[in-house]
Design a protein around this motif. Structure first.
Motif, PDB file in Angstrom:
ATOM      1  N   THR A  56      28.617 -39.863  12.280  1.00 58.56           N
ATOM      2  CA  THR A  56      27.209 -39.763  12.677  1.00 58.56           C
ATOM      3  C   THR A  56      27.052 -39.404  14.154  1.00 58.56           C
ATOM      4  OG1 THR A  56      27.169 -42.110  13.168  1.00 58.56           O
ATOM      5  CG2 THR A  56      26.461 -41.451  10.950  1.00 58.56           C
ATOM      6  N   LYS A 180      17.335 -52.961  16.974  1.00 61.42           N
ATOM      7  CA  LYS A 180      16.560 -52.411  15.855  1.00 61.42           C
ATOM      8  C   LYS A 180      15.242 -53.172  15.690  1.00 61.42           C
ATOM      9  CE  LYS A 180      18.689 -50.425  12.244  1.00 61.42           C
ATOM     10  NZ  LYS A 180      19.594 -50.200  11.110  1.00 61.42           N
ATOM     11  N   LYS A 184      11.901 -51.002  15.953  1.00 65.62           N
ATOM     12  CA  LYS A 184      11.274 -50.733  14.650  1.00 65.62           C
ATOM     13  C   LYS A 184       9.782 -50.358  14.749  1.00 65.62           C
ATOM     14  CE  LYS A 184      11.865 -52.018   9.955  1.00 65.62           C
ATOM     15  NZ  LYS A 184      12.530 -52.898   9.037  1.00 65.62           N
ATOM     16  N   GLN A 195      15.028 -40.882  15.788  1.00 65.50           N
ATOM     17  CA  GLN A 195      14.519 -41.440  14.524  1.00 65.50           C
ATOM     18  C   GLN A 195      15.651 -41.483  13.498  1.00 65.50           C
ATOM     19  OE1 GLN A 195      10.776 -39.806  13.226  1.00 65.50           O
ATOM     20  NE2 GLN A 195       9.910 -39.900  15.286  1.00 65.50           N
ATOM     21  N   ASN A 196      16.483 -40.444  13.505  1.00 71.18           N
ATOM     22  CA  ASN A 196      17.638 -40.455  12.595  1.00 71.18           C
ATOM     23  C   ASN A 196      18.679 -41.475  13.042  1.00 71.18           C
ATOM     24  OD1 ASN A 196      16.610 -38.435  10.990  1.00 71.18           O
ATOM     25  ND2 ASN A 196      17.478 -36.810  12.296  1.00 71.18           N
ATOM     26  N   ASN A 199      18.904 -45.381  11.967  1.00 72.23           N
ATOM     27  CA  ASN A 199      19.681 -45.902  10.845  1.00 72.23           C
ATOM     28  C   ASN A 199      21.171 -45.642  10.975  1.00 72.23           C
ATOM     29  OD1 ASN A 199      17.574 -47.034   9.329  1.00 72.23           O
ATOM     30  ND2 ASN A 199      16.918 -44.950   8.782  1.00 72.23           N
ATOM     31  N   THR A 200      21.532 -44.504  11.597  1.00 70.81           N
ATOM     32  CA  THR A 200      22.942 -44.137  11.578  1.00 70.81           C
ATOM     33  C   THR A 200      23.714 -44.651  12.787  1.00 70.81           C
ATOM     34  OG1 THR A 200      22.373 -42.082  12.675  1.00 70.81           O
ATOM     35  CG2 THR A 200      22.544 -42.008  10.265  1.00 70.81           C
ATOM     36  N   PRO A 202      22.250 -46.584  16.052  1.00 63.83           N
ATOM     37  CA  PRO A 202      21.142 -47.018  16.923  1.00 63.83           C
ATOM     38  C   PRO A 202      21.514 -47.130  18.404  1.00 63.83           C
ATOM     39  CG  PRO A 202      21.747 -48.742  15.350  1.00 63.83           C
ATOM     40  CD  PRO A 202      22.506 -47.539  14.960  1.00 63.83           C
TER      41      PRO A 202
END
Ligand code: HAM
Length: 416
Positions: A56, A180, A184, A195-196, A199-200, A202
């Motif tokens: 990632t 997170k 959030k 934004q991606n 999740n992958t 942070p």
């Protein structure tokens, strides 16, 4: 006319002389610190980078040069050196039966499909060191100090060693959760990449270049508040050792690094504009993640082009000017043949020598001897050669002396 591919450059002239100077300093320091040279392939199986630099990471998702070779294998041009060195460390069982630290260094080209700009190329060169097998803070201090001392030796003083700790697994898990929770409610205010990353990856949001002025990112929780006791103590010890070694450092909690293999302390060498001349960190799980034995490790790499650029502003043309010991002047065929044999004799005896290989006039030869900063001129003249005599002239004082041709090498060696 065929031109070079975008993001590449040709090394020549002053930059090439600076490169040579850098590699001379590197070689000297690597001998002093007892690091051994290692050279690994410029291309590796793509999987290596997915499993090390990270699936990632920006580097693997956007920047690698990937291709299939004619045998249908997935190949990647190396975007960095550490993964290949670790692959080699495991494959060649460099750990052997030794329980001391394995200390390696490399100097070579790397490839990242980035948007070319100042200090950012698609083919660039790294000098890096990797110390494998020790978890002692002492080796972190040694590795950090190598980069610092090499920059100092080269006269690059205005550098900040910015360090941070990403902590151990437990610290990172706690911190990632806090980060997170904080981010959030603000996800939609972040850039598309972040934004991606939410999740992958942070942690990478913290050093986002696009969102760097975003108030939300300015107030993120601090990783230092989430370090486990062990990581806190470890970081404290590393800092103490850096002080002991007289290394100026500052703590910068936004340094998280762009490669996924790091834990505990990470750092960057930043120039006064904040550009990273180099960076590194500890990577204690990379060897085992690549199927090797548990091996703690730490290392860093410099971007050589960025250092060349720094030196270009410091080093004068005069500092880098060529200097040779002697220039041999010859005009006719007989003189040229003596120049050929005499220059070989001198070079084999360790003298730096140039001679006329292009049918130049005497006047041009004097000029070239000056541009090469020749200390002595060896002037050949047919009539004198027949008596076995040559003239040697001190190019600074202009004093001349006549010598037996057979004595010239010894005389020069004694007078250089
Ligand atoms: P890195 O921070 O990705 O770390 O790269 C190290 C240095 O290479 C950077 O600080 C920069 O000077 C230079 N660099 C990176 N990309 C480019 C580019 N596109 N053009 C010019 N220079 C560039 C690593 O690569 C890790 N393998 C370092 C390391 C070694 N960590 C542990 N051991």
């Amino acid at each position: 006319m065929i031109t070079k591919p975008k993001g590449t450059y040709d090394l020549y002239g002053k930059d090439a002389r600076i490169y040579k100077y850098i590699s001379d300093v590197v070689e000297r320091y690597m001998a002093n610190y007892n690091y051994d040279l290692v050279r690994t392939p410029i291309f590796e199986a793509s999987e290596l980078y997915h499993r090390s630099v990270g699936d990632t990471s920006d580097i693997v998702t956007k920047e690698t040069y990937d291709f299939k070779d004619r045998g249908d294998r997935n190949i990647t041009l190396r975007p960095e050196g550490t993964a290949g060195i670790v692959r080699s460390f495991i494959e060649n069982k460099m750990y052997g039966n030794r329980n001391d630290t394995i200390k390696l260094y490399y100097l070579g080209t790397m490839y990242r499909y980035e948007r070319p700009q100042a200090g950012r190329f698609r083919e660039f060169t790294q000098f890096g060191v990797e110390a494998l097998g020790s978890k002692e803070e002492m080796i972190d201090a040694e590795v950090i100090s190598i980069g610092y001392n090499i920059l100092k030796e080269m006269g690059i003083e205005d550098v900040t060693v910015s360090i941070n700790s990403l902590g151990d697994k437990e610290s990172r898990e706690n911190y990632t959760k806090a980060l997170k929770d904080y981010l959030k409610p603000h996800i939609k205010d972040l850039c598309e990449d972040c934004q991606n990353r939410f999740n992958t990856n942070p942690l990478r949001i913290i050093d986002c270049k696009v969102d760097k002025d975003n108030e939300i990112l300015k107030n993120v929780p601090k990783i230092g508040d989430y370090l486990s006791e062990t990581s806190k103590n470890r970081f404290k010890k590393v800092k103490e050792l850096l002080t002991l070694l007289d290394i100026d450092y500052e703590i910068n909690e936004s340094i998280v690094r762009g490669l996924d293999y790091y834990n505990e302390n990470v750092w960057e060498y930043l120039n006064k504009e904040g550009l990273a001349l180099g960076g590194g960190g500890r990577y204690d799980t990379l060897v085992s993640n690549l199927d090797g034995p548990e091996t703690p490790a730490v290392g860093f790499a410099f971007g050589i082009e960025r250092i060349i650029n720094e030196l270009n502003n410091i080093v004068s043309d005069n500092d880098l000017a060529k200097r040779i010991d002697a220039y041999i002047l010859s005009v006719n065929e007989e003189e040229k043949m003596h120049a050929l044999t005499l220059s070989q004799d001198m070079r084999l005896n360790g003298l730096m020598v140039e001679t006329n290989t292009n049918n130049l006039s005497l006047k041009s030869q004097f000029k070239i001897a000056d541009t090469l900063n020749a200390t002595f001129l060896v002037i050949l003249n047919s009539e004198k050669l027949q008596k076995g005599i040559v003239t040697v002239k001190d190019n600074a004082t202009k004093e001349e002396i006549e010598l037996d041709e057979a004595e010239v090498v010894d005389w020069l060696l004694g007078n250089i």
